[in-house]
Write a protein that holds these residues in place. Structure first.
Motif, PDB file in Angstrom:
ATOM      1  N   MET A   1      -0.619  -7.676 -10.106  1.00  0.00           N
ATOM      2  CA  MET A   1      -1.687  -6.779  -9.662  1.00  0.00           C
ATOM      3  C   MET A   1      -1.177  -5.817  -8.596  1.00  0.00           C
ATOM      4  SD  MET A   1      -4.594  -7.409 -11.226  1.00  0.00           S
ATOM      5  CE  MET A   1      -5.852  -6.822 -10.092  1.00  0.00           C
ATOM      6  N   GLY A   2      -1.416  -4.541  -8.813  1.00  0.00           N
ATOM      7  CA  GLY A   2      -1.032  -3.560  -7.813  1.00  0.00           C
ATOM      8  C   GLY A   2      -2.169  -3.286  -6.855  1.00  0.00           C
ATOM      9  N   ARG A   3      -1.848  -2.707  -5.738  1.00  0.00           N
ATOM     10  CA  ARG A   3      -2.857  -2.434  -4.715  1.00  0.00           C
ATOM     11  C   ARG A   3      -3.767  -1.275  -5.100  1.00  0.00           C
ATOM     12  NH1 ARG A   3       1.272  -1.660   0.053  1.00  0.00           N
ATOM     13  NH2 ARG A   3      -0.529  -1.638   1.483  1.00  0.00           N
ATOM     14  N   LEU A   4      -3.378  -0.510  -6.114  1.00  0.00           N
ATOM     15  CA  LEU A   4      -4.184   0.643  -6.536  1.00  0.00           C
ATOM     16  C   LEU A   4      -4.536   0.574  -8.023  1.00  0.00           C
ATOM     17  CD1 LEU A   4      -2.226   3.454  -4.636  1.00  0.00           C
ATOM     18  CD2 LEU A   4      -4.270   2.230  -3.873  1.00  0.00           C
ATOM     19  N   ASP A   5      -4.604  -0.614  -8.572  1.00  0.00           N
ATOM     20  CA  ASP A   5      -4.930  -0.766  -9.981  1.00  0.00           C
ATOM     21  C   ASP A   5      -6.261  -0.110 -10.331  1.00  0.00           C
ATOM     22  OD1 ASP A   5      -2.658  -2.136 -10.629  1.00  0.00           O
ATOM     23  OD2 ASP A   5      -3.566  -4.128 -10.624  1.00  0.00           O
ATOM     24  N   GLN A   6      -6.269   0.538 -11.502  1.00  0.00           N
ATOM     25  CA  GLN A   6      -7.479   1.136 -12.058  1.00  0.00           C
ATOM     26  C   GLN A   6      -8.041   2.263 -11.191  1.00  0.00           C
ATOM     27  OE1 GLN A   6     -10.208  -2.044 -12.964  1.00  0.00           O
ATOM     28  NE2 GLN A   6      -8.855  -2.954 -14.475  1.00  0.00           N
ATOM     29  N   ILE A 223       6.306   7.445   4.977  1.00  0.00           N
ATOM     30  CA  ILE A 223       4.972   8.057   4.979  1.00  0.00           C
ATOM     31  C   ILE A 223       4.187   7.578   3.755  1.00  0.00           C
ATOM     32  CG2 ILE A 223       3.687  10.208   5.127  1.00  0.00           C
ATOM     33  CD1 ILE A 223       5.652   9.594   7.477  1.00  0.00           C
ATOM     34  N   ALA A 224       4.874   7.455   2.626  1.00  0.00           N
ATOM     35  CA  ALA A 224       4.211   7.022   1.398  1.00  0.00           C
ATOM     36  C   ALA A 224       3.637   5.620   1.519  1.00  0.00           C
ATOM     37  CB  ALA A 224       5.191   7.093   0.223  1.00  0.00           C
ATOM     38  N   ARG A 225       4.359   4.710   2.167  1.00  0.00           N
ATOM     39  CA  ARG A 225       3.851   3.349   2.299  1.00  0.00           C
ATOM     40  C   ARG A 225       2.563   3.333   3.125  1.00  0.00           C
ATOM     41  NH1 ARG A 225       4.663   1.128  -1.688  1.00  0.00           N
ATOM     42  NH2 ARG A 225       4.070  -0.867  -0.774  1.00  0.00           N
ATOM     43  N   ALA A 226       2.507   4.169   4.134  1.00  0.00           N
ATOM     44  CA  ALA A 226       1.276   4.268   4.926  1.00  0.00           C
ATOM     45  C   ALA A 226       0.145   4.856   4.090  1.00  0.00           C
ATOM     46  CB  ALA A 226       1.517   5.118   6.165  1.00  0.00           C
ATOM     47  N   ALA A 227       0.472   5.803   3.220  1.00  0.00           N
ATOM     48  CA  ALA A 227      -0.551   6.411   2.364  1.00  0.00           C
ATOM     49  C   ALA A 227      -1.145   5.383   1.410  1.00  0.00           C
ATOM     50  CB  ALA A 227       0.042   7.586   1.596  1.00  0.00           C
ATOM     51  N   VAL A 228      -0.318   4.494   0.886  1.00  0.00           N
ATOM     52  CA  VAL A 228      -0.833   3.427   0.024  1.00  0.00           C
ATOM     53  C   VAL A 228      -1.880   2.609   0.776  1.00  0.00           C
ATOM     54  CG1 VAL A 228      -0.259   1.279  -1.167  1.00  0.00           C
ATOM     55  CG2 VAL A 228       1.237   3.258  -1.413  1.00  0.00           C
ATOM     56  N   PHE A 229      -1.559   2.238   1.999  1.00  0.00           N
ATOM     57  CA  PHE A 229      -2.495   1.471   2.819  1.00  0.00           C
ATOM     58  C   PHE A 229      -3.800   2.228   3.038  1.00  0.00           C
ATOM     59  CE2 PHE A 229      -3.963   0.851   7.296  1.00  0.00           C
ATOM     60  CZ  PHE A 229      -4.507  -0.415   7.148  1.00  0.00           C
ATOM     61  N   MET A 230      -3.701   3.509   3.349  1.00  0.00           N
ATOM     62  CA  MET A 230      -4.888   4.291   3.684  1.00  0.00           C
ATOM     63  C   MET A 230      -5.785   4.548   2.473  1.00  0.00           C
ATOM     64  SD  MET A 230      -4.755   4.863   6.984  1.00  0.00           S
ATOM     65  CE  MET A 230      -5.552   6.371   7.523  1.00  0.00           C
ATOM     66  N   ILE A 231      -5.194   4.636   1.289  1.00  0.00           N
ATOM     67  CA  ILE A 231      -5.971   4.877   0.077  1.00  0.00           C
ATOM     68  C   ILE A 231      -6.519   3.572  -0.501  1.00  0.00           C
ATOM     69  CG2 ILE A 231      -5.690   5.481  -2.367  1.00  0.00           C
ATOM     70  CD1 ILE A 231      -6.134   7.972  -0.892  1.00  0.00           C
ATOM     71  N   SER A 232      -5.848   2.464  -0.232  1.00  0.00           N
ATOM     72  CA  SER A 232      -6.241   1.168  -0.792  1.00  0.00           C
ATOM     73  C   SER A 232      -7.503   0.639  -0.129  1.00  0.00           C
ATOM     74  CB  SER A 232      -5.105   0.161  -0.607  1.00  0.00           C
ATOM     75  OG  SER A 232      -5.055  -0.293   0.745  1.00  0.00           O
ATOM     76  N   ASP A 233      -7.911  -0.554  -0.563  1.00  0.00           N
ATOM     77  CA  ASP A 233      -9.083  -1.217   0.014  1.00  0.00           C
ATOM     78  C   ASP A 233      -8.726  -2.061   1.232  1.00  0.00           C
ATOM     79  OD1 ASP A 233     -10.764  -0.172  -1.921  1.00  0.00           O
ATOM     80  OD2 ASP A 233     -10.466  -1.864  -3.283  1.00  0.00           O
ATOM     81  N   GLU A 234      -7.528  -1.906   1.748  1.00  0.00           N
ATOM     82  CA  GLU A 234      -7.067  -2.747   2.850  1.00  0.00           C
ATOM     83  C   GLU A 234      -7.553  -2.266   4.218  1.00  0.00           C
ATOM     84  OE1 GLU A 234      -2.853  -2.835   2.342  1.00  0.00           O
ATOM     85  OE2 GLU A 234      -2.994  -3.787   0.361  1.00  0.00           O
ATOM     86  N   CYS A 235      -8.144  -1.084   4.268  1.00  0.00           N
ATOM     87  CA  CYS A 235      -8.664  -0.580   5.552  1.00  0.00           C
ATOM     88  C   CYS A 235     -10.076  -0.025   5.345  1.00  0.00           C
ATOM     89  CB  CYS A 235      -7.731   0.477   6.139  1.00  0.00           C
ATOM     90  SG  CYS A 235      -7.337   1.837   5.028  1.00  0.00           S
ATOM     91  N   PRO A 236     -11.011  -0.838   4.885  1.00  0.00           N
ATOM     92  CA  PRO A 236     -12.340  -0.337   4.507  1.00  0.00           C
ATOM     93  C   PRO A 236     -13.176   0.172   5.664  1.00  0.00           C
ATOM     94  CG  PRO A 236     -12.295  -2.726   4.473  1.00  0.00           C
ATOM     95  CD  PRO A 236     -10.874  -2.281   4.652  1.00  0.00           C
ATOM     96  N   PHE A 237     -12.807  -0.184   6.912  1.00  0.00           N
ATOM     97  CA  PHE A 237     -13.597   0.248   8.061  1.00  0.00           C
ATOM     98  C   PHE A 237     -12.944   1.425   8.785  1.00  0.00           C
ATOM     99  CE2 PHE A 237     -16.117  -0.860  12.048  1.00  0.00           C
ATOM    100  CZ  PHE A 237     -17.347  -0.584  11.453  1.00  0.00           C
TER     101      PHE A 237
END
Length: 255
Positions: A1-6, A223-237
């Motif tokens: 499972m990827g962090r940005l699946d679907q 920078i890309a690794r940080a972008a993954v975090f910011m776009i993912s559901d890992e920082c919902p607040f």
């Protein structure tokens, strides 16, 4: 499972540098992508490479000048509802203020700010309808600091931060997050070209590295690794805010 699946995510300025690094990471994390850039040759090359590395992913690529709102609207209208948008495309416009032509002033705003807004405007209605979506603006430490001789670039980047905060607050209650990343110096082709244009390229590089507490500059991949975090559901607040990635440069008072 990827962090940005679907997820279906659009990335502007995706053919090189930070945008390309983000596109590669997003695809590896399971996202389907719309890659946008004005450079057809570089864009097609980037799309081929990403498709080859991620054959199961949908990787669309469209040549688009984000400074032309009609082009932006047309491209996005054909692709469906997006889960994410990364506004990465930008151009360096550095001048003495009183030597800045009206054309250069307009170019800075048309690409770095108005283009970002045009992309936001294209994806927001569907995001609001679905009560789901993330927009990430690639800003800069120029968004809150000033380097003499770089006018009007920091003016535009300050405005991009204003756009980020304003949209973040406007749509927070509707399930939308809008954030920014502020990189410092990054080892992109723009920085390499800037060093090469200096009277002493080697000295210019040494001087740039010495500005940073870590003695180096960032890679696009960092920078890309940080972008993954910011776009993912890992920082919902997290919304209407900015993540600074500059190795401590903007905090440092003296060298």
């Amino acid at each position: 499972m990827g962090r940005l699946d679907q997820r279906l995510i659009a990335i502007t300025g995706a053919a090189q540098g930070i945008g390309l690094a983000i596109a590669r990471d997003f695809a590896s994390e399971g996202a389907d992508l719309l890659l946008l850039d004005i450079d057809r040759t570089a864009l097609e090359s980037a799309a081929r490479d990403i498709r080859a590395a991620n054959p199961e992913r949908r990787i669309d690529a469209e040549v688009c000048d984000i400074a032309v709102p009609e082009q932006v609207a047309g491209v996005f209208a054909e692709k469906g509802a997006f889960d994410g948008l990364v506004n990465n495309a930008g151009v360096n416009v550095f001048h003495d203020p009183l030597e800045t032509s009206q054309a250069e002033w307009r170019r800075a705003f048309a690409i770095n700010l108005e283009g970002a807004w045009a992309c936001c405007r294209a994806v927001l209605p569907a995001m609001i309808e679905r009560r789901h979506g993330v927009i990430l603006n690639i800003a800069s430490t120029h968004s809150f600091t000033i380097i003499p001789g770089t006018f009007p670039y920091p003016v535009v980047k300050h405005a991009l931060m204003g756009l980020t905060k304003s949209l973040g607050l406007e749509y927070a209650s509707r399930g939308i997050r809008v954030n920014a990343i502020a990189p410092g110096y990054v080892a992109t082709q723009k920085v390499l070209d800037w060093w090469d244009a200096a009277p002493d390229p080697a000295a210019a590089k040494v001087e740039t590295m010495a500005l940073h507490p870590q003695g180096r500059i960032a890679s696009p991949e960092e920078i890309a690794r940080a972008a993954v975090f910011m776009i993912s559901d890992e920082c919902p607040f997290m919304t209407a805010t900015c993540l600074t990635i500059d190795g401590g440069l903007s905090v440092r008072q003296h060298g």
